[in-house]
Design a protein around this motif. Structure first.
Motif, short mmCIF file in Angstrom:
data_model
loop_
_atom_site.label_atom_id
_atom_site.label_comp_id
_atom_site.label_asym_id
_atom_site.label_seq_id
_atom_site.Cartn_x
_atom_site.Cartn_y
_atom_site.Cartn_z
N TRP A 144 -5.28 7.07 14.05
CA TRP A 144 -4.73 7.03 15.43
C TRP A 144 -4.21 5.93 15.94
N GLY A 145 -3.46 5.98 16.75
CA GLY A 145 -2.62 4.75 17.28
C GLY A 145 -2.27 4.87 18.57
N ARG A 146 -1.57 3.73 18.98
CA ARG A 146 -1.14 3.90 20.47
C ARG A 146 0.60 4.09 20.45
N VAL A 147 1.13 4.63 19.34
CA VAL A 147 2.40 4.84 19.24
C VAL A 147 2.66 6.34 19.85
N LYS A 148 3.55 6.43 20.49
CA LYS A 148 3.91 7.66 21.15
C LYS A 148 4.64 8.58 20.00
N LYS A 149 4.34 9.93 20.03
CA LYS A 149 4.88 10.71 19.02
C LYS A 149 6.41 10.74 18.79
N LEU A 195 0.79 -1.10 -0.11
CA LEU A 195 0.17 0.13 -0.06
C LEU A 195 0.72 1.14 0.03
N PRO A 196 0.51 2.05 -0.64
CA PRO A 196 1.31 3.41 -0.71
C PRO A 196 0.94 4.59 0.31
N VAL A 197 1.43 4.04 1.31
CA VAL A 197 0.96 4.85 2.59
C VAL A 197 2.14 5.77 3.29
N GLU A 198 2.13 6.54 4.11
CA GLU A 198 2.94 7.02 5.04
C GLU A 198 3.47 6.36 5.89
N PRO A 199 4.84 6.53 6.36
CA PRO A 199 5.31 5.39 7.46
C PRO A 199 4.28 5.12 8.54
N TRP A 200 3.83 6.40 9.23
CA TRP A 200 3.00 6.19 10.33
C TRP A 200 1.79 5.50 10.12
N ALA A 201 1.25 5.28 8.94
CA ALA A 201 0.02 4.65 8.73
C ALA A 201 0.05 3.12 9.28
N ARG A 202 1.27 2.65 9.27
CA ARG A 202 1.38 1.16 9.70
C ARG A 202 1.23 1.03 11.13
N ASP A 203 1.32 1.91 11.98
CA ASP A 203 1.04 2.01 13.24
C ASP A 203 -0.47 2.28 13.69
N ALA A 204 -1.43 2.80 12.65
CA ALA A 204 -2.70 3.21 12.98
C ALA A 204 -3.62 2.13 13.16
N LEU A 205 -4.52 2.19 14.24
CA LEU A 205 -5.41 0.99 14.41
C LEU A 205 -6.74 1.77 14.49
N TRP A 206 -6.78 2.84 14.45
CA TRP A 206 -8.36 3.50 14.27
C TRP A 206 -8.24 4.67 13.26
N TYR A 207 -9.43 5.10 12.69
CA TYR A 207 -9.67 6.26 11.89
C TYR A 207 -10.99 6.69 12.22
#
Length: 138
Positions: A126-131, A88-100
């Protein structure tokens, strides 16, 4: 060699993924890719309600919209194939997202889960990853 059953399974997953991308994001293909990244992240995370497969993550009740109201295009189909092949052509942060959450969701819907905003396309993701962890990945 791939079996007929395996091919049918992956074609079903690709079709369902195309339907979810179309239903959730209309013709905003970039957003649809990010929605499908959430599907993959949920399947990968062994979330309590899923059995760990993409098929289950796509079909679990009340998780994703289905029955696309727009004509499904070849680009929706491509997103389905990209989900299956993990390209999937997504931003790196998207792989950690669990909700939208979309514009129609109350602002606190995703934040109430203790989630951190990872990024926004059409939906907010949104995800559980810290910024701080997110910045370290750059």
């Amino acid at each position: 060699m791939i079996t007929a059953a395996a091919l049918a399974y992956w074609l079903a997953v690709a079709y369902l993924a195309a339907d979810v991308a179309c239903s959730e994001s209309s013709r905003d293909y970039r957003d649809g890719a990010h929605v499908l990244a959430v599907v993959r992240a949920r399947a990968r995370s062994s979330w309590a309600r899923y059995d760990g497969t993409l098929l289950d993550a796509l079909t679990e009740p009340h998780q994703h919209a289905h029955d696309c109201r727009w004509p499904m295009t070849w680009r929706h189909g491509l997103l389905g194939v990209q989900l299956v092949t993990d390209t999937l052509p997504v931003e790196p942060w998207a792989r950690d997202a669990l909700w939208y959450c979309g514009d129609y969701d109350p602002a606190e819907t995703c934040a109430a889960r203790g989630a951190v905003l990872l990024g926004t396309v059409r939906h907010s993701f949104w995800g559980r990853v810290k910024k701080s962890e997110l910045l370290a990945k750059k």
